[in-house]
Design a protein around this motif. Structure first.
Motif, mmCIF file in Angstrom:
data_model
loop_
_atom_site.group_PDB
_atom_site.id
_atom_site.type_symbol
_atom_site.label_atom_id
_atom_site.label_comp_id
_atom_site.label_asym_id
_atom_site.label_seq_id
_atom_site.Cartn_x
_atom_site.Cartn_y
_atom_site.Cartn_z
ATOM 1 N N VAL A 115 0.843 -1.210 0.000
ATOM 2 C CA VAL A 115 0.000 0.000 0.000
ATOM 3 C C VAL A 115 0.869 1.246 0.000
ATOM 4 C CG1 VAL A 115 -1.626 1.352 1.377
ATOM 5 C CG2 VAL A 115 -1.996 -1.095 1.058
ATOM 6 N N ARG A 116 1.911 1.243 0.824
ATOM 7 C CA ARG A 116 2.791 2.412 0.882
ATOM 8 C C ARG A 116 3.496 2.635 -0.459
ATOM 9 N NH1 ARG A 116 3.798 0.465 6.267
ATOM 10 N NH2 ARG A 116 5.609 -0.715 5.516
ATOM 11 N N ALA A 117 3.934 1.526 -1.088
ATOM 12 C CA ALA A 117 4.632 1.646 -2.372
ATOM 13 C C ALA A 117 3.717 2.209 -3.448
ATOM 14 C CB ALA A 117 5.182 0.286 -2.796
ATOM 15 N N VAL A 118 2.492 1.718 -3.519
ATOM 16 C CA VAL A 118 1.541 2.183 -4.524
ATOM 17 C C VAL A 118 1.183 3.649 -4.271
ATOM 18 C CG1 VAL A 118 -0.812 1.909 -5.401
ATOM 19 C CG2 VAL A 118 0.622 -0.101 -5.035
ATOM 20 N N ALA A 119 1.000 4.009 -2.995
ATOM 21 C CA ALA A 119 0.665 5.396 -2.657
ATOM 22 C C ALA A 119 1.786 6.350 -3.050
ATOM 23 C CB ALA A 119 0.384 5.515 -1.160
ATOM 24 N N ALA A 120 3.016 5.850 -3.029
ATOM 25 C CA ALA A 120 4.170 6.677 -3.381
ATOM 26 C C ALA A 120 4.400 6.758 -4.884
ATOM 27 C CB ALA A 120 5.425 6.144 -2.696
ATOM 28 N N GLY A 121 3.517 6.131 -5.651
ATOM 29 C CA GLY A 121 3.636 6.193 -7.102
ATOM 30 C C GLY A 121 4.368 5.025 -7.717
ATOM 31 N N GLY A 122 4.679 4.021 -6.895
ATOM 32 C CA GLY A 122 5.388 2.853 -7.409
ATOM 33 C C GLY A 122 4.439 1.762 -7.861
ATOM 34 N N ALA A 123 5.003 0.637 -8.224
ATOM 35 C CA ALA A 123 4.229 -0.533 -8.625
ATOM 36 C C ALA A 123 4.688 -1.705 -7.777
ATOM 37 C CB ALA A 123 4.431 -0.842 -10.111
ATOM 38 N N VAL A 124 3.778 -2.590 -7.463
ATOM 39 C CA VAL A 124 4.139 -3.691 -6.590
ATOM 40 C C VAL A 124 3.390 -4.955 -6.998
ATOM 41 C CG1 VAL A 124 2.345 -3.091 -4.907
ATOM 42 C CG2 VAL A 124 4.307 -4.433 -4.179
#
Length: 217
Positions: A115-124
Motif C-alpha cells: 500500500v505504501r509503495a503504490v501510494a508513493a507512485g510505485g508498482a508492486v
C-alpha cells in the motif's frame, strides 16, 4: 496519512484487511465497498490515495472497477487484492491500469508495504506472483525469438548464433569458414529479416532463442 478505499464483497475479509491497514499509524481506511460500483462512488466522494479492489465481486467486478475508480478519482492509485494469483488475472489487471497486485494471504507487513509503495507512485507485485510473471515474460520472449528464427536460412542462423556470442565479422568468417564480405552480407540480411536495427538487438534475440549457447559448443 495514506487514505485507502477497500472493496471486497465479503464483509469478514474487509474487516480483516481494514484491521491490518489500521495497525499502521500512517494509513487510514476512508471507505469500504461491497462491489465495484459502490467503490467508484466512494472514490468520487473520498478521493483516496489508494483503492484496494477485490477481483471477484458481484455486478461490477474488480477489472471493471479499475476503470470506474480511476475515472471517478484520477489521482487514486489502484491495487488488486485477491485470493487468486493467476497469470491472466495479473496481466489483465496491469493492462487495465492497476499499479499493484497483492494476494489476500500476504503477510500483514507485505500488504502494508505494498500500500505504501503504490501510494508513493510505485508498482508492486506480491512476491508469490512476481516469479511467475517474470517466467511468463521470459517464455513469451523466447517464443517470439523462435518465431523470428523461422525467417532465417540455416546459414543465417549460424551467423546469428555467432552474433549472440559477441563475435566480430572477422571472427565469424574464421569460425564459419566464410569470406568476410560474405559475412557482412549475411549480417545485413539477418538484421533485415529480424526487423532489428543493430547487432546488439540481434544478439538479444539470439540469447532469448538460446542460439548464443550453441555458438559456444
Amino acid at each position: 496519512m495514506i487514505r485507502v478505499l477497500l472493496a471486497d464483497d465479503e464483509s469478514l475479509i474487509r474487516s480483516g484487511i481494514a484491521a491490518i491497514l489500521g495497525s499502521d499509524p500512517g494509513i487510514t481506511v476512508v471507505g469500504e465497498a461491497a462491489d465495484g460500483r459502490e467503490a467508484a462512488d466512494l472514490a468520487a466522494r473520498e478521493r483516496p490515495d489508494v483503492a484496494l479492489l477485490d477481483i471477484q465481486m458481484p455486478g461490477v467486478d474488480g477489472f471493471a472497477a479499475i476503470e470506474a475508480v480511476r475515472a471517478a478519482s484520477p489521482a487514486t492509485a489502484v491495487a488488486m487484492l485477491t485470493t487468486f494469483g493467476r497469470d491472466e488475472y495479473v496481466a489483465r489487471a496491469l493492462d487495465g491500469g492497476a499499479s499493484g497486485f497483492l494476494l489476500k494471504a500476504s503477510p500483514p507487513r507485505e500488504l502494508l508495504a505494498g500500500v505504501r509503495a503504490v501510494a508513493a507512485g510505485g508498482a508492486v507485485l506480491s512476491p508469490k506472483v512476481t516469479g511467475r510473471v517474470i517466467e511468463g515474460f521470459r517464455r513469451r520472449r523466447g517464443a517470439d525469438a523462435h518465431a523470428r528464427l523461422d525467417t532465417l536460412s540455416p546459414r543465417e542462423r549460424q551467423v546469428l548464433a555467432q552474433l549472440g556470442s559477441g563475435a566480430s565479422n572477422a571472427e565469424i568468417a574464421r569460425t564459419l569458414h566464410l569470406a568476410e564480405d560474405t559475412v557482412k552480407t549475411h549480417v545485413s540480411a539477418v538484421l533485415s529479416r529480424l526487423g532489428v536495427r543493430n547487432r546488439v538487438q540481434a544478439a538479444i534475440i539470439a540469447h532469448d532463442a538460446g542460439l548464443s549457447e550453441t555458438a559456444r559448443d
